[in-house]
Design an enzyme around this catalytic site. Sequence first.
Site, short mmCIF file in Angstrom:
data_model
loop_
_atom_site.label_atom_id
_atom_site.label_comp_id
_atom_site.label_asym_id
_atom_site.label_seq_id
_atom_site.Cartn_x
_atom_site.Cartn_y
_atom_site.Cartn_z
N CYS A 15 -3.21 4.89 8.42
CA CYS A 15 -3.33 4.58 9.78
C CYS A 15 -2.42 4.27 10.78
O CYS A 15 -2.60 4.09 11.94
CB CYS A 15 -4.52 2.97 10.10
SG CYS A 15 -4.13 0.92 8.38
N ASN A 52 0.93 -1.16 -0.47
CA ASN A 52 -0.42 0.50 0.26
C ASN A 52 0.78 1.40 -0.29
O ASN A 52 0.12 1.78 -0.35
CB ASN A 52 -0.93 0.25 1.48
CG ASN A 52 -0.62 -0.24 2.65
OD1 ASN A 52 0.12 -1.80 2.48
ND2 ASN A 52 -0.80 -0.23 3.56
N GLN A 90 -4.53 -3.85 -1.83
CA GLN A 90 -3.56 -2.88 -3.19
C GLN A 90 -4.01 -3.33 -4.68
O GLN A 90 -3.66 -2.07 -5.82
CB GLN A 90 -3.15 -2.30 -2.73
CG GLN A 90 -3.13 -1.37 -1.26
CD GLN A 90 -3.98 -0.62 -1.60
OE1 GLN A 90 -3.97 0.39 -2.36
NE2 GLN A 90 -3.59 0.23 -0.75
C1 LIG Z 1 -2.23 -3.46 1.88
C2 LIG Z 1 -4.30 -3.43 2.96
N1 LIG Z 1 -4.20 -4.20 3.55
C3 LIG Z 1 -5.73 -4.65 4.49
C4 LIG Z 1 -5.99 -3.33 3.92
C5 LIG Z 1 -7.20 -3.09 5.06
O1 LIG Z 1 -8.72 -2.45 4.47
P1 LIG Z 1 -10.08 -1.75 5.23
O2 LIG Z 1 -9.58 -1.14 5.42
O3 LIG Z 1 -11.01 -1.48 4.20
O4 LIG Z 1 -10.38 -2.80 6.14
C6 LIG Z 1 -5.67 -2.54 3.77
C7 LIG Z 1 -6.16 -0.90 3.50
O5 LIG Z 1 -6.36 0.35 4.37
C8 LIG Z 1 -4.38 -1.96 2.69
O6 LIG Z 1 -3.80 -1.48 2.44
#
Ligand SMILES: Cc1ncc(COP(=O)(O)O)c(C=O)c1O
Lengths: 159, 381, 381
Positions: free
Chosen positions: B320, B148, B176
């Site tokens: 996050c 990401n 991603q």
């Molecule tokens: C690589 C990756 N995995 C998992 C997530 C989690 O997705 P979500 O925010 O829809 O729970 C994200 C994004 O925040 C991400 O970039």
Amino acid sequence: MWDYSEKVLDLFYHPKNQGPMDPTPEPGIRVVTGDVGSITCGDALRLYLKVEEATERILAASFQTFGCTSAIASSSALTELITGLTLDQALKITNRDIADYLGGLPPAKMHCSVMGQEALEAAIYRYRGIPLPVHTDDDSALICSCFGISESKIRRLVR
Amino acid sequence: MIYLDNNATTAVDPLVLEAMLPYLKEFYGNPSSMHSFGGQVGKALSQAREQVAALLGCEPSEILFTSCGSEGNNTAIRAALAAQPEKRHIITTQVEHASVLNPCKHLEKQGYHVTYLSVDEQGCLDLLELEAALTGDTALVTLMAANNETGVLFPIEQVGSLAHDYGAIVHVDAVQAVGKIPLDLHQLPVDLLTLSGHKLHAPKGIGALYVRRGFRFRPLLIGGHQEKGRRAGTENVPGIVALGKAAELAQTYLGDPHEQQLRDALEIGLLQRIPDTQVNGHLLHRLPNTTNLGFKFVEGEAILFWLNKYGICASSGSACTSGSLEPSHVLRAMHLPYTVLHGSIRFSLSRFTQAAEVERVLEVLPGIISHLRAISPFSHE
Amino acid sequence: MIYLDNNATTAVDPLVLEAMLPYLKEFYGNPSSMHSFGGQVGKALSQAREQVAALLGCEPSEILFTSCGSEGNNTAIRAALAAQPEKRHIITTQVEHASVLNPCKHLEKQGYHVTYLSVDEQGCLDLLELEAALTGDTALVTLMAANNETGVLFPIEQVGSLAHDYGAIVHVDAVQAVGKIPLDLHQLPVDLLTLSGHKLHAPKGIGALYVRRGFRFRPLLIGGHQEKGRRAGTENVPGIVALGKAAELAQTYLGDPHEQQLRDALEIGLLQRIPDTQVNGHLLHRLPNTTNLGFKFVEGEAILFWLNKYGICASSGSACTSGSLEPSHVLRAMHLPYTVLHGSIRFSLSRFTQAAEVERVLEVLPGIISHLRAISPFSHE
Ligand SMILES: Cc1ncc(COP(=O)(O)O)c(C=O)c1O
Ligand SMILES: Cc1ncc(COP(=O)(O)O)c(C=O)c1O
Ligand code: FES
Ligand code: FES
């Protein structure tokens, strides 16, 4: 997104007293610097003081900061707060004063103002030729959550 | 507003909104209900399942809908371990998303042994390190298709084959990757794969998990019979319909060079205009929409606040963890120098990004960086 | 279409849709992002949290958002057990929703001892039975505020006090109660409480869990820092905003006698017109919107199909078990006679139900029942 006060944003976008100070000697006046932090831990501040030797009064202050929005605003706020004070008066300035001047900082960002207080101390001690007090690891853990114990050691080595 | 933070989340495509709106209005029935009003909603779910399956190259029955990527990752990891309860070893990488890393850390406390594979300075895996880590006790290999923060792609196919050789289950966090690069699950040696709607122009609150047919799946949420007993809870019908439509649209845009052209223009333009700048991550094995740039001697948050003043949205680290003060674990794992670590910014584009927006960044960012460097104590040393 | 299946799911209130739409369109930012575009979305989340807290009489910080009632129930049960890991006893009731019962059954396999409290013929609990079941080893008492099939209310306050006397954690599945009857968590001895948006005119895919301040909560979904680390996953912003608005609206309608008047008109009207019919569930301790009627000698599915032909939506059993052919576990737990068990229909009203719709049911249902009875071998015995 951090919830910064107007004052923080204003001093961040339009910092006062930024940049190094001209080291050319002037009679009766000394320029000293105080450094804290390092590029390792992501924030560092170099504070410049122009001190009138006869009165120990701070005639001017400026800063260079590598750091976040609140670190830059805190540095600038510090220079405004201490200009015109004597060194003894300046030593009483705490990071709280800096934060208050800024109209508050988010709790997780309070440590960014501590850097200002530390740099000020460092500059004044250097001016007076006093060795810098060594901060214990406990202190630095309180100061900044990104300075883990091992990182504060790195920090001293780098320094 | 210039939105270059599409790896954090994307705008809902107007066509997606149009497709879902009837299910927020007149078609509000519960698909489990015994009346045709609920029944017609069930048909919409089937169609969405087909649309998602088509994008991934799998069977509709292999798709189950979740509420987000994090739920998908948590569910997949648990399901994989439950399917091979006697095995106690997990392999993942140091650069996974928190919704994979944190469950793994948690499992360590429960007696699992976890190997966190390293990456090189370009963010790439070493397959030899993977092979050395695999044992007959490896229950699960879980890794991302695309990072990401840097957009770096992992070689899913090779990893999957190796892992299967050792009898491990393969889970891919493709949050991603889905919609940005082609994925064909008919071909890929993958057992479980996670996606999240809001990364591909569907709304927040919907995701999907691919579960290979025949996989002994154990649900995380138990209760009613929804999703064939694989995920309890009244279905998020509007969200599912939206995800279906978003998948269909993503498929039509796959291979369109638009995003990559603009990304390249942005990247090259900034490298040309701003000295002491580097691209973080492998230049080729990378998502077409992402560039992560390290601006030496300055700090990321300060750059972001300046960009924000000009109405430009970007990010440093993953959204996050940006609430925390630590530099990105991804860039740290790449052993980037400290000068770069703290001053890295991710720009992530979408099919809605326009050339003029990229131009604007090229106009303002050089000034921002030189302003911040002027007040940095390091750039003059 | 006459929709009398509001305990299965409800229509999204147009005002709720209006409130959420901007977050499906222009305000698509990620609240965790470091730009004011994401930041303004964070403010919308805070407001929604306040609105939900106001409806429940608790603090905004005590609310965390989930994807549905089932997730809330699963999460609450796990969190309660994790908070008192040494205790191995759970108390629940025989008439809970599948998203409570199935986790409990699952936990029995993992060494937990579960007491399923019985109910009487009116669907009511016996507090003496509860008291006899409570021990110092009871980790959790989990029960519903209102039954989805009969609308019968459980005495949460007394149950909570008793359970707390024994040091047990109290979880309430209030999915059917929230928005229909007043709840004041300042007063109630409850530690965890589940609600689901689509039961109170918010869309599907959003729910909330109340976690009493100071409760040592352990999340089910782990990953990013969302919801203060209590629920990983990018927030379902439009859903959360919608739930906030729905909570605000529900509060303004609480105490409005409209639903209950129509429910009573429907119930009394049917009892008068159709012989051999009974109300299932206590007549007073009941949700104002629900009536569950047993039509002897006929079969529920057949009634529903006839009603459907007239465009009337109702239900037999709960929506998510109606795919199965078993008679409702709730009615069985009430030891209803077999003649009634198979021929029971739930009508559940909402603030959108109109008098004319009730009239229409009164017109057509008597004919349907007598037709079905005419072809039933039992009614002539
Ligand atoms: C690589 C990756 N995995 C998992 C997530 C989690 O997705 P979500 O925010 O829809 O729970 C994200 C994004 O925040 C991400 O970039
Ligand atoms: C009493 C009760 N609890 C829990 C649920 C589950 O809610 P959801 O379908 O939103 O997961 C329902 C409704 O289906 C219910 O009626
Ligand atoms: S200087 Fe502000 S986060 Fe460290
Ligand atoms: S007769 Fe059809 S379900 Fe029993």
